[in-house]
Design a protein around this motif. Structure first.
Motif, mmCIF file in Angstrom:
data_model
loop_
_atom_site.group_PDB
_atom_site.id
_atom_site.type_symbol
_atom_site.label_atom_id
_atom_site.label_comp_id
_atom_site.label_asym_id
_atom_site.label_seq_id
_atom_site.Cartn_x
_atom_site.Cartn_y
_atom_site.Cartn_z
ATOM 1 N N VAL A 272 -30.567 23.311 -25.155
ATOM 2 C CA VAL A 272 -30.206 24.549 -25.805
ATOM 3 C C VAL A 272 -29.529 25.678 -25.679
ATOM 4 N N GLU A 273 -29.643 26.256 -24.155
ATOM 5 C CA GLU A 273 -29.449 27.296 -23.748
ATOM 6 C C GLU A 273 -27.493 26.606 -23.709
ATOM 7 N N GLU A 274 -27.965 25.488 -23.105
ATOM 8 C CA GLU A 274 -26.385 24.970 -22.279
ATOM 9 C C GLU A 274 -25.716 25.030 -23.688
ATOM 10 N N LYS A 275 -26.010 24.391 -24.937
ATOM 11 C CA LYS A 275 -25.476 24.154 -25.770
ATOM 12 C C LYS A 275 -25.138 25.138 -26.718
ATOM 13 N N ALA A 276 -25.492 26.387 -26.591
ATOM 14 C CA ALA A 276 -25.819 27.390 -27.382
ATOM 15 C C ALA A 276 -24.526 28.439 -26.852
ATOM 16 N N SER A 277 -24.609 28.152 -25.596
ATOM 17 C CA SER A 277 -23.580 28.892 -25.319
ATOM 18 C C SER A 277 -22.740 28.078 -24.513
ATOM 19 N N ARG A 278 -22.456 27.442 -25.276
ATOM 20 C CA ARG A 278 -21.229 26.726 -25.003
ATOM 21 C C ARG A 278 -20.912 26.087 -23.665
ATOM 22 N N VAL A 279 -21.636 26.234 -22.804
ATOM 23 C CA VAL A 279 -21.091 25.706 -21.102
ATOM 24 C C VAL A 279 -20.952 24.404 -20.710
ATOM 25 N N VAL A 280 -21.690 23.467 -22.415
ATOM 26 C CA VAL A 280 -21.271 22.380 -22.199
ATOM 27 C C VAL A 280 -20.657 21.399 -21.982
ATOM 28 N N GLU A 281 -19.586 22.838 -23.050
ATOM 29 C CA GLU A 281 -17.801 21.839 -22.822
ATOM 30 C C GLU A 281 -17.910 21.580 -21.779
ATOM 31 N N LEU A 282 -17.766 22.811 -20.836
ATOM 32 C CA LEU A 282 -17.007 23.142 -19.312
ATOM 33 C C LEU A 282 -17.674 21.989 -18.647
ATOM 34 N N VAL B 130 -34.094 15.199 -25.074
ATOM 35 C CA VAL B 130 -33.683 14.663 -26.724
ATOM 36 C C VAL B 130 -33.934 15.433 -27.675
ATOM 37 N N ALA B 131 -35.185 15.519 -27.918
ATOM 38 C CA ALA B 131 -34.744 16.574 -29.151
ATOM 39 C C ALA B 131 -34.594 17.581 -29.166
ATOM 40 N N ALA B 132 -33.734 18.745 -28.517
ATOM 41 C CA ALA B 132 -33.381 19.968 -27.750
ATOM 42 C C ALA B 132 -32.230 19.858 -28.168
ATOM 43 N N SER B 133 -31.378 17.698 -27.858
ATOM 44 C CA SER B 133 -30.121 18.873 -27.851
ATOM 45 C C SER B 133 -29.653 18.399 -29.379
ATOM 46 N N LEU B 134 -31.211 18.363 -30.351
ATOM 47 C CA LEU B 134 -30.379 17.901 -31.606
ATOM 48 C C LEU B 134 -29.968 19.007 -32.044
ATOM 49 N N VAL B 135 -30.612 20.317 -31.611
ATOM 50 C CA VAL B 135 -30.456 21.921 -32.283
ATOM 51 C C VAL B 135 -29.023 22.529 -31.393
ATOM 52 N N SER B 136 -28.734 23.791 -32.002
ATOM 53 C CA SER B 136 -27.742 24.436 -31.148
ATOM 54 C C SER B 136 -27.806 26.002 -31.465
ATOM 55 N N ARG B 137 -29.240 25.946 -31.497
ATOM 56 C CA ARG B 137 -29.811 27.576 -31.274
ATOM 57 C C ARG B 137 -31.353 27.901 -30.835
ATOM 58 N N GLN B 138 -31.981 28.728 -30.759
ATOM 59 C CA GLN B 138 -33.072 28.579 -29.794
ATOM 60 C C GLN B 138 -34.324 28.746 -31.242
ATOM 61 N N GLU B 139 -33.917 29.075 -31.900
ATOM 62 C CA GLU B 139 -34.460 29.024 -33.684
ATOM 63 C C GLU B 139 -34.753 27.960 -33.892
ATOM 64 N N ASP B 140 -33.900 26.806 -33.459
ATOM 65 C CA ASP B 140 -34.107 26.020 -34.542
ATOM 66 C C ASP B 140 -34.822 25.041 -33.141
ATOM 67 N N LEU B 141 -35.312 25.625 -32.184
ATOM 68 C CA LEU B 141 -36.131 24.294 -31.268
ATOM 69 C C LEU B 141 -37.472 24.503 -31.516
ATOM 70 N N GLY B 142 -38.309 25.024 -32.310
ATOM 71 C CA GLY B 142 -39.657 24.815 -32.596
ATOM 72 C C GLY B 142 -40.228 23.987 -33.893
ATOM 73 N N SER B 143 -38.337 23.746 -35.059
ATOM 74 C CA SER B 143 -39.054 22.282 -35.756
ATOM 75 C C SER B 143 -38.799 21.775 -34.575
ATOM 76 N N VAL B 144 -37.579 20.686 -34.402
ATOM 77 C CA VAL B 144 -37.913 19.482 -33.240
ATOM 78 C C VAL B 144 -38.572 19.037 -32.151
ATOM 79 N N VAL C 219 -36.697 23.091 -20.232
ATOM 80 C CA VAL C 219 -36.042 21.903 -20.450
ATOM 81 C C VAL C 219 -35.439 21.329 -21.880
ATOM 82 N N ALA C 220 -36.640 21.633 -22.289
ATOM 83 C CA ALA C 220 -35.778 21.988 -23.842
ATOM 84 C C ALA C 220 -34.530 23.381 -23.925
ATOM 85 N N GLN C 221 -35.560 24.598 -23.222
ATOM 86 C CA GLN C 221 -34.851 25.498 -23.446
ATOM 87 C C GLN C 221 -33.248 25.739 -22.255
ATOM 88 N N GLY C 222 -33.569 25.199 -21.656
ATOM 89 C CA GLY C 222 -32.046 24.708 -20.345
ATOM 90 C C GLY C 222 -31.151 24.121 -21.654
#
Lengths: 394, 305
Positions: free
Chosen positions: A198-208, A281-295, A193-196
């Motif tokens: 972030v993937e949507e945020k990182a690829s900006r597909v979330v805007e569409l 929710v935690a994942a939505s705070l970051v925009s790159r997979q690399e930052d996912l671990g910290s949240v 779920v978290a990766q998904g």
């Protein structure tokens, strides 16, 4: 144009869920992890079968046995956890031949004045068992001959505080395996779920996506889709596990096994709803997979803590730690199944734990939904929790 | 009409949009120009409901945009957005369904648009395996696949080679011919000049000029006069009333005339210096209009669109 209809919320959620399932089901990592879990489970059961068949049954041939010596040996064996299978052989010669051919593990020659035990190899347990059985039979015989009334010997009544020990033990083992699977799947699917997200945020597909639907519909679809997949996987594992356990005859109480497995599956649903929401929710705070671990770290620690407590609770289900943590949301899905399996949990305790968990899920979904909505379009760097909450209100 | 009416937005003390107003008629193309950070993307995001305006609204056919109306908008975000691992055909079908097509119609539309944008044989490939130019085409297809009534495209031409630009331009003109109002932002002003029926220039969150390119020119025309007088001494026009020398180089003189300036007096003065090889009103390019509009922070003098 005319063929356009506005999809309902349910339809949108279904579409999102459908996309999650169909894209995940083709993901190699997912397929491999599923196969590995099932294989691991089968391996554990096969190991159990091998271990059981190896040491716990001894075949004993009795020649010219005194009356009652066979059952006495079996009774003694049971006391130390050794199954003794009796084989009747006509004479010493046949018995020796059987021993040579390894058809039996030992031969008891009980004809003469001094009983003799023949062994292929030394086996202290069997020696002790047979020795005390022979002695017991002899003493009993002599006492009866001497006219002692054996009825007067008090029988030791045995009551265990923990109920039926063997059944409980088995249930706890099943619960531990179940909780281990549950823990693994919770981490796996919450991570998905978290990766998904972030993937949507990182690829900006979330805007569409958000141009066509509301944040909660996207979140709900994602959690439901992966949840269905996770549930399917745990049910598959449960079915394979139960079928395998019954087929291999690893457990002796099928009813208890099934009820424990059902409990674990039910707690998976609650645990998943909680962790998937929190991770999303935690994942939505970051925009790159690399930052996912910290949240994700704080929540992952909670999950690991739950697992550790659950294992500890298996040893001591009535400890204060286990009792308290079985009500803590996030820990309860891992600890409560173990306590339930160990028995001694009142229905109201389970109900309370479930209600607390449901309340926690409701809070996470409400507050988390706002954070998610506020943070989703901030596609640069890391968003602070407070900023996200403010952004949604603005 | 697609109307942007009085959009205002602040982030904290920073006012990013201030009363942004313009309208786009069906079947016309509107070019949205402005420096980086002028507020173009924010304006478009407000139209798509991704950002909430502090004041003002966007209307389509007289109706404020809500979720249902927005579903009929084809949108291309500034930062391209597609699922990298999802196949082209499935991705297009997915977006078509989100916009309200049923599964079968979505599949057909996805095939059709992949074919029309030259992606027919890439339908089964994951988006991340495509070249950037092809990814851009998929992005456009995703905006068009639901047969939108309105197109809002943020920097659709950026990163395209000239062939890609032409293909995209043709695609957009076709939409315009079909009666769709198209709004797009771009830094390629020559392209805007060539394609757009009307242009809006945004500077620091305010519309500083709106109108058709000829209208904007007219506003500026009559002000800039280019005179080439090879034999004239330096500063020959400096003393003429109502005339300001913008530049002067070896007799090639650019003059700005204000209301009191008389072009005939300038011509007479030029003839007095000797040969006159060039005398004409200068038609400003959009680039110059843009520079001028963005450079001085005037109140917007919107020319009727």
């Amino acid at each position: 144009m005319s063929e356009l209809r506005t999809p309902s919320s349910a339809a949108l959620v279904r579409m999102v869920a459908g996309r999650e399932v169909s894209s995940r089901i083709r993901d190699k990592n997912f397929i491999i992890s599923s196969v590995v879990i099932v294989l691991l489970l089968l391996g554990v059961m096969a190991f159990q079968v091998v271990v059981n068949s190896g040491s716990d049954t001894s075949r004993l041939a009795v020649v010219d046995g005194t009356e009652g010596v066979g059952p006495a040996v079996q009774a003694q064996g049971e006391a130390v956890g050794l199954d003794v299978e009796l084989v009747d052989l006509p004479d010493e010669g046949a018995a020796r031949a059987a021993l040579e051919a390894e058809e039996v593990d030992a031969v008891l020659l009980d004809g003469g004045a001094a009983p003799e035990l023949l062994l292929a190899d030394r086996d202290p347990t069997l020696e002790a068992v047979v020795g005390s059985a022979v002695a017991e039979v002899a003493v009993t015989g002599q006492l009866v001959e001497a006219g002692v009334d054996l009825q007067a010997v008090p029988q030791l009544g045995v009551t265990t505080l923990e109920g039926d020990d063997e059944a409980d033990g088995q249930r706890v083992v099943v619960a531990i395996i179940g909780v281990a699977v549950l823990y693994g799947l919770l981490i796996l699917f919450a991570q998905f779920v978290a990766q998904g997200v972030v993937e949507e945020k990182a690829s900006r597909v979330v805007e569409l996506l958000l141009a066509t639907m509301r944040p909660w519909q996207l979140l709900a679809g994602k959690i439901l889709g992966l949840g269905v997949l996770g549930l399917a996987q745990i049910v598959l594992i449960a079915v394979v596990g139960v079928t395998g356990a019954l087929a291999f005859d690893v457990v002796s109480v099928p009813g208890e096994l099934v009820s424990t497995v059902v409990t674990v599956v039910a707690w998976f649903v609650l645990g998943y709803a909680f962790y998937a929401s929190v991770f999303a929710v935690a994942a939505s705070l970051v925009s790159r997979q690399e930052d996912l671990g910290s949240v994700l770290t704080p929540m992952t620690i909670l999950l690991v803590a739950g697992f550790v407590v659950a294992i500890q609770a298996a040893g001591d289900p009535s400890s204060t730690l286990a009792t308290v943590t079985s009500y803590v949301p996030g820990l309860s899905p891992l600890v409560m199944p173990v306590r339930q399996a160990a028995g001694e949990v009142a229905v109201w305790e389970i109900a309370l734990s479930v209600v607390v968990m449901l309340v926690a899920i409701a809070v996470v979904v409400r507050v988390g939904g706002r954070v998610y909505a506020g943070a989703l379009l901030r596609t640069t760097g890391k968003t602070k929790l407070r900023e996200a909450l403010r952004a949604e209100r603005a | 009409m697609l109307e942007f009416d009085g959009l205002t937005k602040s982030y904290g003390a920073n006012r990013v949009l201030d009363d942004v107003t313009f309208a786009v008629a069906p079947g016309t193309m509107f070019g949205f120009c402005g420096s980086n950070g002028a507020g173009k993307t924010t304006t478009m995001r407000i139209a798509l409901g991704l950002v909430r305006a502090d004041a003002g609204e966007v209307r389509w056919r007289g109706r404020p945009l809500d979720h249902e109306v927005r579903r009929r908008i084809g949108y291309m975000p500034e930062e391209r957005g597609l699922y990298p691992k999802m196949r082209v055909g499935e991705q297009l079908a997915y977006f078509a369904r989100l916009h309200g097509l049923d599964a079968r119609a979505a599949g057909r539309a996805a095939d059709e648009w992949a074919g029309r944008l030259g992606l027919g044989d890439r339908r089964g490939d994951a988006v991340e395996k495509l070249s950037l130019g092809n990814q851009q085409r998929v992005q456009l297809a995703a905006a068009l696949v639901s047969r939108p009534e309105v197109l809002i495209l943020d920097e659709p031409f950026s990163g395209l080679d000239p062939v890609g630009v032409d293909a995209l331009a043709d695609g957009l003109l076709e939409q315009v011919r079909g009666g769709v109002p198209v709004v797009f932002s771009s830094h390629q002003l020559d392209l805007v000049e060539r394609l757009c029926d009307s242009v809006g220039i945004l500077a620091r969150g305010r519309m500083v000029a709106v109108g058709t390119v000829p209208e904007l020119r007219q506003r500026e025309a009559g002000r800039l006069l280019r005179v080439v007088v090879p034999d004239a001494p330096r500063g020959w026009a400096a003393a003429l009333p109502g005339v300001r020398v913008v530049s002067e180089q070896a007799g090639d003189t650019l003059l700005a005339l204000d209301a009191g300036g008389d072009d005939q007096a300038v011509l007479a003065a030029a003839v007095r210096t000797g040969r006159v090889t060039h005398f004409a009103w200068r038609e400003p390019t959009l680039v110059e209009l843009f520079r001028e509009a963005v450079a001085d922070d005037r109140t917007p003098e919107a020319v009727a669109a």
